[in-house]
Design a protein around this motif. Structure first.
Motif, mmCIF file in Angstrom:
data_model
loop_
_atom_site.group_PDB
_atom_site.id
_atom_site.type_symbol
_atom_site.label_atom_id
_atom_site.label_comp_id
_atom_site.label_asym_id
_atom_site.label_seq_id
_atom_site.Cartn_x
_atom_site.Cartn_y
_atom_site.Cartn_z
ATOM 1 N N VAL A 1 37.197 42.136 35.834
ATOM 2 C CA VAL A 1 36.494 43.136 35.034
ATOM 3 C C VAL A 1 36.318 42.597 33.620
ATOM 4 O O VAL A 1 37.287 42.347 32.919
ATOM 5 C CB VAL A 1 37.229 44.494 35.030
ATOM 6 N N GLY A 2 35.071 42.382 33.237
ATOM 7 C CA GLY A 2 34.809 41.928 31.877
ATOM 8 C C GLY A 2 35.517 40.647 31.512
ATOM 9 O O GLY A 2 35.953 40.469 30.377
ATOM 10 N N GLY A 3 35.673 39.740 32.466
ATOM 11 C CA GLY A 3 36.345 38.480 32.188
ATOM 12 C C GLY A 3 37.856 38.530 32.327
ATOM 13 O O GLY A 3 38.530 37.524 32.094
ATOM 14 N N GLU A 4 38.405 39.687 32.684
ATOM 15 C CA GLU A 4 39.834 39.825 32.887
ATOM 16 C C GLU A 4 40.125 40.136 34.354
ATOM 17 O O GLU A 4 39.305 40.720 35.046
ATOM 18 C CB GLU A 4 40.410 40.962 32.025
ATOM 19 N N ASP A 5 41.308 39.751 34.799
ATOM 20 C CA ASP A 5 41.767 40.128 36.133
ATOM 21 C C ASP A 5 42.674 41.343 36.036
ATOM 22 O O ASP A 5 43.563 41.406 35.172
ATOM 23 C CB ASP A 5 42.531 38.978 36.790
ATOM 24 N N VAL A 6 42.440 42.304 36.901
ATOM 25 C CA VAL A 6 43.275 43.502 36.972
ATOM 26 C C VAL A 6 43.745 43.663 38.413
ATOM 27 O O VAL A 6 42.930 43.634 39.345
ATOM 28 C CB VAL A 6 42.502 44.752 36.528
ATOM 29 N N ASP A 7 45.044 43.810 38.599
ATOM 30 C CA ASP A 7 45.622 44.021 39.922
ATOM 31 C C ASP A 7 45.860 45.511 40.132
ATOM 32 O O ASP A 7 46.510 46.168 39.299
ATOM 33 C CB ASP A 7 46.939 43.265 40.068
ATOM 34 N N LEU A 8 45.355 46.038 41.231
ATOM 35 C CA LEU A 8 45.530 47.445 41.559
ATOM 36 C C LEU A 8 46.267 47.577 42.883
ATOM 37 O O LEU A 8 46.053 46.783 43.804
ATOM 38 C CB LEU A 8 44.174 48.154 41.661
ATOM 39 N N VAL A 9 47.117 48.573 42.959
ATOM 40 C CA VAL A 9 47.833 48.892 44.189
ATOM 41 C C VAL A 9 47.089 50.037 44.867
ATOM 42 O O VAL A 9 46.792 51.060 44.233
ATOM 43 C CB VAL A 9 49.282 49.319 43.895
ATOM 44 N N ALA A 10 46.777 49.874 46.152
ATOM 45 C CA ALA A 10 46.002 50.903 46.854
ATOM 46 C C ALA A 10 46.422 50.969 48.317
ATOM 47 O O ALA A 10 46.851 49.963 48.894
ATOM 48 C CB ALA A 10 44.505 50.600 46.764
ATOM 49 N N VAL B 1 43.485 48.095 31.305
ATOM 50 C CA VAL B 1 42.758 47.267 30.332
ATOM 51 C C VAL B 1 42.987 47.778 28.914
ATOM 52 O O VAL B 1 43.178 46.989 27.982
ATOM 53 C CB VAL B 1 41.262 47.241 30.680
ATOM 54 N N ALA B 2 42.975 49.097 28.730
ATOM 55 C CA ALA B 2 43.199 49.648 27.391
ATOM 56 C C ALA B 2 44.607 49.322 26.898
ATOM 57 O O ALA B 2 44.804 48.963 25.728
ATOM 58 C CB ALA B 2 42.970 51.156 27.411
ATOM 59 N N ALA B 3 45.601 49.433 27.773
ATOM 60 C CA ALA B 3 46.975 49.104 27.373
ATOM 61 C C ALA B 3 47.111 47.623 27.059
ATOM 62 O O ALA B 3 47.835 47.239 26.131
ATOM 63 C CB ALA B 3 47.942 49.515 28.483
ATOM 64 N N ARG B 4 46.423 46.796 27.802
ATOM 65 C CA ARG B 4 46.471 45.351 27.560
ATOM 66 C C ARG B 4 45.922 45.011 26.181
ATOM 67 O O ARG B 4 46.358 44.036 25.556
ATOM 68 C CB ARG B 4 45.688 44.628 28.655
ATOM 69 N N ALA B 5 44.987 45.822 25.690
ATOM 70 C CA ALA B 5 44.417 45.593 24.364
ATOM 71 C C ALA B 5 45.340 46.047 23.243
ATOM 72 O O ALA B 5 45.030 45.846 22.066
ATOM 73 C CB ALA B 5 43.078 46.320 24.253
ATOM 74 N N GLY B 6 46.451 46.669 23.596
ATOM 75 C CA GLY B 6 47.401 47.113 22.587
ATOM 76 C C GLY B 6 47.293 48.572 22.224
ATOM 77 O O GLY B 6 47.954 49.027 21.275
ATOM 78 N N ALA C 1 52.716 48.585 35.774
ATOM 79 C CA ALA C 1 53.867 47.672 35.827
ATOM 80 C C ALA C 1 53.481 46.313 36.401
ATOM 81 O O ALA C 1 53.921 45.270 35.909
ATOM 82 C CB ALA C 1 54.977 48.310 36.659
ATOM 83 N N LEU C 2 52.648 46.323 37.429
ATOM 84 C CA LEU C 2 52.241 45.074 38.070
ATOM 85 C C LEU C 2 51.459 44.186 37.106
ATOM 86 O O LEU C 2 51.548 42.953 37.174
ATOM 87 C CB LEU C 2 51.398 45.391 39.300
ATOM 88 N N ASN C 3 50.708 44.813 36.201
ATOM 89 C CA ASN C 3 49.933 44.054 35.215
ATOM 90 C C ASN C 3 50.703 43.813 33.921
ATOM 91 O O ASN C 3 50.134 43.320 32.943
ATOM 92 C CB ASN C 3 48.628 44.784 34.911
#
Length: 242
Positions: A42-51, A110-115, A136-138
């Motif tokens: 997403v937008g150049g970032e990898d995001v891992d989701l549990v589903a 993604v928002a949390a990753r941005a601080g 937690a996974l991210n």
């Protein structure tokens, strides 16, 4: 992900879900704990989701138990589009961010990753458990809460105001549109922004038409499957021509 790591996730999710539902782990739908970890760019970032691995089977099992369709349990295009937008244009560090209807949690990650200081909410307790595990996974930190914003709007207002409010594909009923028009302006701090991603639903069209009286609206990708809208409160006395 290795089987033993998935096993740890399943155990952790089982404990949280059984507590949220007030049942033993053995009473949970089997498909709910048959999980996979999916990686999205997403937008150049990898995001891992549990589903849950098999959404159709989960829907079948939940329906048989008289429970609602688990729409939260899929990585919908609007949520991924909102996450990509946040990756491309992140909130400011320490900005207070609220996500409504977080589902599996990609935008909140993604928002949390941005601080940002993030509160991820959903009316479905199961969704909140899965979102917490995605955070937690991210390796990011955020608060999560079970909140039906249609019923518990005042509780959200009390937690605010927020610099950024996020919502992806939540205006699918007329009731949601009407509640959003009343509630969402009260959630935003002065100078705040509402970021909305939606698959061109009629309800969103109606919401935007009414919201222009009090918000300045800037839309992106209006001709694509998912449109993005940034709404900022108008100053008093401003015209509604924007």
């Amino acid at each position: 992900m290795a089987d033993d790591a998935l096993g740890v996730l399943e155990v952790s999710l089982g404990e949280q879900l059984s507590g949220l539902r007030g049942v033993d782990v053995a009473e949970l739908p089997p498909a709910l704990l048959d999980i996979s970890v999916q990686r999205f760019a997403v937008g150049g970032e990898d995001v891992d989701l549990v589903a849950p691995r098999d959404w159709e089977q989960l829907r079948h099992e939940e329906g048989g138990a008289g429970r609602p369709v688990p729409y939260w349990a899929r990585p919908w295009p609007s949520g991924l589009a909102l996450a990509a937008w946040l990756a491309e244009e992140p909130p400011a560090p320490r900005a207070r961010v609220l996500e409504l209807g977080c589902g599996l949690g990609a935008p909140s990650v993604v928002a949390a990753r941005a601080g940002a200081t993030v509160l991820a909410t959903d009316g479905a307790p199961d969704a909140v458990a899965f979102c917490a595990h995605a955070l937690a996974l991210n390796a990011v930190v955020a608060d999560v809460a079970v909140v039906d914003w249609a019923q518990q709007g005042e509780a959200l207002v009390a937690r605010g105001p927020f610099d950024v409010v996020l919502a992806a594909d939540v205006l699918y009923t007329r009731a949601n549109v009407e509640i959003a028009l009343r509630l969402w302006p009260r959630l935003l701090a002065p100078g705040g922004v509402l970021r909305l991603a939606d698959p061109r639903r009629a309800g969103t069209r109606d919401f935007l038409a009414a919201a222009r009286a009090t918000f300045s609206v800037v839309s992106r990708r209006p001709d694509e499957d998912v449109a993005l809208h940034a709404l900022t409160p108008r100053s008093r006395g401003a015209s509604a021509s924007g």
